[in-house]
Design a protein around this motif. Structure first.
Motif, PDB file in Angstrom:
ATOM      1  N   GLU A  32      70.983 181.031 -36.760  1.00 48.81           N
ATOM      2  CA  GLU A  32      70.029 181.659 -35.787  1.00 48.81           C
ATOM      3  C   GLU A  32      68.841 182.199 -36.702  1.00 48.81           C
ATOM      4  O   GLU A  32      68.895 182.382 -37.951  1.00 48.81           O
ATOM      5  CB  GLU A  32      70.780 182.803 -35.215  1.00 48.81           C
ATOM      6  N   LEU A  56      63.743 172.626 -31.558  1.00 49.71           N
ATOM      7  CA  LEU A  56      64.376 173.704 -31.622  1.00 49.71           C
ATOM      8  C   LEU A  56      65.423 173.669 -30.375  1.00 49.71           C
ATOM      9  O   LEU A  56      66.504 174.558 -30.642  1.00 49.71           O
ATOM     10  CB  LEU A  56      63.156 174.749 -30.981  1.00 49.71           C
ATOM     11  N   GLN A 106      67.898 176.007 -34.163  1.00 45.58           N
ATOM     12  CA  GLN A 106      67.167 177.249 -34.693  1.00 45.58           C
ATOM     13  C   GLN A 106      67.065 177.368 -36.066  1.00 45.58           C
ATOM     14  O   GLN A 106      67.843 177.168 -36.755  1.00 45.58           O
ATOM     15  CB  GLN A 106      67.745 178.557 -33.899  1.00 45.58           C
ATOM     16  N   LEU A 133      61.968 178.812 -29.002  1.00 41.98           N
ATOM     17  CA  LEU A 133      62.551 179.680 -30.282  1.00 41.98           C
ATOM     18  C   LEU A 133      62.922 181.005 -29.735  1.00 41.98           C
ATOM     19  O   LEU A 133      62.509 182.072 -29.073  1.00 41.98           O
ATOM     20  CB  LEU A 133      60.755 179.960 -30.927  1.00 41.98           C
TER      21      LEU A 133
END
Length: 452
Positions: A70, A119, A123, A143
């Motif tokens: 992440e 994306l 991520q 995003l």
């Protein structure tokens, strides 16, 4: 001075720095890296070229957990070139990582649709880019920065000047509540301070004073343009000096285009860089410059602050920049890595005050001119300074005029007439002083050539 081996970071980061021939930390790195590692929010005032990029990228990469898929950190820069430079710094370090992290560079002029598609599958862990593109991807729900607890605003004053602070605000407002925010800037305007207080709870301010405002490997020359065409003077400097790579700066994009066209018509192969050049073309030109396909680059101040071009041996200021801070950024493009550099600045008498301010900062200038296709030292500027000092002294004639006007009743309009008389008298006195100085110079030269 702290050596890189003393850094509290992983071995792979040390190896990456060693590959760049780093031995000791710069003052900004020495003061900033431990604070970032400790989780402090910072406001750092430091000049471009002080090594600040590594001062925040190194500890951020140390703190990112490669097992967490992440976004963990966001770094914004106000121009595509600056963002790309930061990205390249991070990528270089990442090459040595046993478990490389996912780093992306989101800037305008790139394929947004393709970025959105990627994306949706993965991520990144470190986001670097321009505020506009980063926020665009956030608005597309592609995003997800909400997971990030570290953010850097690089060149924060430039971000403010270019009007991007509201977009940075939108990005920062969506990040983690326990956000560690760091702002790096050459100057800290009041408006910027007000913005930062919104996201920083008792931040630590670090001000790194540079010992030398510009490298001592740079020689600064002034050339009085008088009534001559600046473009012609610049062409002479380029063809006399035969620089390895020359950067020529103009204050406006219009003049940059005009000067580029003039030099091209003179037969020089010139690259043009400014904010109005389309992103794809600018990227292509920058690659050509780095591949040494151009010897001459005409640029606006975007290049002074936002582009790092290796191998610049000569800088020419077609005029003194309106913001004197940019003078340092311009001439700082040369004289790097202990190599000799030369900077020429074209001036008029109107620039005397600006040059005096730069001298007060410790910058030394030599006045030169082009005579018979050679660059020779002249003394004109010192003479003008002496004349200015002479005119500041109390002139008995002027004092007499003023005294007489006070003792007698004067007719309407007399004071205006007196003002003109005093002005004419000072002008004539300055001419007389100039003639005397010129005669003294001629006598000195004659005595040197024909000693008794």
């Amino acid at each position: 001075m702290t050596t890189i081996q003393q850094l509290a970071v992983d071995t792979y980061i040390i190896k990456a720095l060693e590959a760049l021939n780093f031995t000791e930390l710069t003052p900004v790195q020495e003061r900033v890296i431990p604070k970032v590692l400790d989780g402090k929010s910072l406001i750092v005032q430091s000049q471009t070229g002080s090594g600040k990029s590594h001062s925040f990228i190194v500890p951020i990469m140390q703190k990112i957990n490669p097992k967490r898929n992440e976004v963990q950190a966001v770094i914004t820069a106000p121009s595509r070139e600056l963002a790309t430079q930061l990205y390249q710094v991070a990528v270089q370090i990442n090459q040595f990582a046993p478990s490389p992290i996912q780093i992306v560079n989101y800037i305008g002029g790139t394929d947004k649709a393709r970025q959105i598609e990627k994306l949706h599958h993965q991520q990144p862990q470190l986001v670097i880019g321009t505020p506009g593109r980063i926020f665009d991807l956030m608005k597309e729900n592609a995003l997800w920065v909400q997971t990030a607890n570290m953010m850097v605003i690089d060149e924060a004053d430039m971000t403010l000047d270019l009007g991007f602070l509201t977009i940075v605000d939108e990005i920062a407002s969506r990040l983690s509540k326990d956000l560690q925010l760091m702002a790096f800037s050459a100057t800290i305007p009041q408006q910027l301070t007000v913005f930062l207080k919104k996201y920083m709870d008792q931040p630590e301010t670090i001000i790194v004073e540079t010992k030398e405002i510009i490298a001592d490997t740079i020689t600064n020359y002034l050339i009085q343009t008088r009534s001559r065409d600046r473009k012609e003077i610049i062409y002479q400097l380029l063809t006399i000096g035969h620089p390895y790579l020359a950067l020529i700066f103009g204050n406006t994009t219009e003049y940059v285009d005009e000067l580029s066209l003039y030099l091209k018509e003179k037969g020089l192969k010139v690259a043009t860089i400014h904010g109005n050049i389309p992103p794809r073309e600018r990227k292509k030109v920058m690659k050509q410059i780095r591949d040494l396909e151009f010897q001459y680059v005409v640029a606006s101040d975007l290049a002074a602050r936002g582009i790092d071009i290796p191998g610049v041996s000569m800088v020419i200021n077609s005029e003194v920049p309106k913001e004197l801070e940019f003078f340092v950024h311009r001439v700082g493009r040369t004289g790097r890595n202990q190599l000799e550099g030369t900077a020429y600045t074209l001036v008029t008498p109107d620039d005397d005050e600006a040059i005096a301010q730069l001298e007060n900062k410790g910058i030394e200038f030599q006045t030169v001119d082009i005579v018979n296709n050679e660059i020779v030292e002249v003394t004109g500027r010192q003479q003008r300074k002496r004349r200015k000092e002479v005119t500041k002294e109390v002139d008995p004639t002027v004092q007499g005029m003023i005294s007489r006007s006070k003792k007698q009743k004067v007719k309407p309009g007399y004071k205006k007439k007196l003002k003109y008389q005093i002005s004419d008298h000072k002008r004539l006195e300055a001419k007389r002083t100039n003639r005397l100085e010129q005669r003294a110079q001629r006598r000195k030269k004659r005595d040197q050539h024909h000693p008794k």
